[in-house]
Design an enzyme around this catalytic site. Structure first.
Site, PDB file in Angstrom:
ATOM      1  N   ARG A  26     -10.313   1.680   7.646  1.00 32.04           N
ATOM      2  CA  ARG A  26      -9.874   0.404   8.132  1.00 32.04           C
ATOM      3  C   ARG A  26     -11.068  -0.542   8.964  1.00 32.04           C
ATOM      4  NH1 ARG A  26      -3.910   1.051   8.279  1.00 32.04           N
ATOM      5  NH2 ARG A  26      -3.110  -1.049   8.245  1.00 32.04           N
ATOM      6  N   ARG A  40      -2.196  -8.138  12.926  1.00 32.54           N
ATOM      7  CA  ARG A  40      -2.670  -7.184  12.197  1.00 32.54           C
ATOM      8  C   ARG A  40      -3.206  -7.770  10.735  1.00 32.54           C
ATOM      9  NH1 ARG A  40       2.994  -5.607  11.769  1.00 32.54           N
ATOM     10  NH2 ARG A  40       2.621  -4.476   9.686  1.00 32.54           N
ATOM     11  N   ARG A  67      10.399  -1.830  11.132  1.00 30.87           N
ATOM     12  CA  ARG A  67       9.421  -1.439  11.939  1.00 30.87           C
ATOM     13  C   ARG A  67       9.372  -2.215  13.219  1.00 30.87           C
ATOM     14  NH1 ARG A  67       4.513  -0.525   7.921  1.00 30.87           N
ATOM     15  NH2 ARG A  67       3.327  -1.264   9.815  1.00 30.87           N
ATOM     16  N   LYS A 126       0.841  -1.117  -0.069  1.00 35.15           N
ATOM     17  CA  LYS A 126       0.080  -0.065  -0.096  1.00 35.15           C
ATOM     18  C   LYS A 126       0.961   1.248   0.013  1.00 35.15           C
ATOM     19  CE  LYS A 126      -1.943  -0.481   3.923  1.00 35.15           C
ATOM     20  NZ  LYS A 126      -1.694  -1.583   4.563  1.00 35.15           N
ATOM     21  N   ARG A 156      11.806  -6.187   6.495  1.00 33.31           N
ATOM     22  CA  ARG A 156      11.617  -4.931   5.772  1.00 33.31           C
ATOM     23  C   ARG A 156      12.080  -3.827   6.459  1.00 33.31           C
ATOM     24  NH1 ARG A 156       5.254  -3.311   4.902  1.00 33.31           N
ATOM     25  NH2 ARG A 156       4.773  -3.740   7.029  1.00 33.31           N
TER      26      ARG A 156
END
Ligand code: ADP
Length: 209
Positions: free
Chosen positions: A88, A162, A151, A15, A123
């Site tokens: 969301r 999540r 992160r 995204k 990542r």
């Protein structure tokens, strides 16, 4: 004019990468609600204090916090905009419609779970501009020179939460747009440039890349 756009998709679906590029090419104001929250946590603001426990565990921040924050941002924009990570929940989608004169279009990035799990491990994100690093980029962000860090919410446990939250809360919001024929599904399982091409087709605009 492309109109305003909301970008939805499971965690690590791309995204941010796709949304940011599209916003830049179309001249849309861009907001990643996740990046905004992470910045508030890092800055130690009162909003950050409220959001931290949710972010750490991978739960979604309550609508009562998110809705006013995003509406306030939207109200300050002079141009069309692109929201990455909002709405969301069904309620967030409905409130956005209620508060706006125009109907936003939703782009939904679809990526299977095995690929999402592969992408999330290792990542890196820039602490300053919140860009996700490309493969091969290490330590410093090529866009702004900021430090690249993992992160905190990319731990396995938070990621699984999540993903579960996505299925429980975001899928009803996606159905809301689909029922109104305002959703475009984009297959996100391909290299970033290929996915971007699909995104452009989804919004039906010609951008020279
Ligand atoms: P990802 O899609 O990889 O989970 P984001 O940066 O989009 O990453 O979001 C990170 C976290 O920020 C979410 O897990 C959630 O806790 C919070 N968040 C972001 N946007 C929203 C929203 N619209 N409603 C509730 N929580 C949100």
């Amino acid at each position: 004019m492309s109109g305003s756009i909301v970008f939805l998709g499971p965690p690590a679906s791309g995204k941010g990468t796709q949304g940011r590029r599209l916003a830049e090419d179309l001249g849309l104001a861009y907001l990643s609600t996740g990046a905004l929250l992470r910045r508030e946590v890092r800055d130690g603001s009162s909003l950050g204090g409220r959001a931290k426990t949710y972010l750490d565990s991978g739960e979604y921040v309550p609508d009562e916090v998110m809705v006013p924050m995003v509406l306030e941002w939207v109200s300050r924009q002079a141009s069309d905009w692109l929201l990455d990570g909002f709405p969301r929940t069904l309620r967030q989608a409905m409130v956005l419609d209620d508060e706006l004169d125009v109907e936003v279009r939703a782009i939904i990035l679809e990526v299977g779970e095995a690929e999402l799990r592969r992408r999330v491990s290792g990542r890196l994100e820039c602490v300053d501009c919140h860009r996700v690093a490309k493969a091969g980029e290490k330590e410093l962000c090529v866009a702004c020179g900021g430090r690249l860090v993992p992160r905190e919410d990319d731990s396995v446990e938070s990621f699984e939460n999540r993903l579960a939250e996505y299925q429980r809360l975001v899928l009803p919001a996606i159905d809301y747009y689909r029922e109104r024929e305002r959703a475009v599904l984009v297959d996100g399982l391909a290299p970033p440039d290929v996915v971007y091409d699909r995104v452009l087709k989804a919004v039906a605009v010609d951008v020279v890349i």
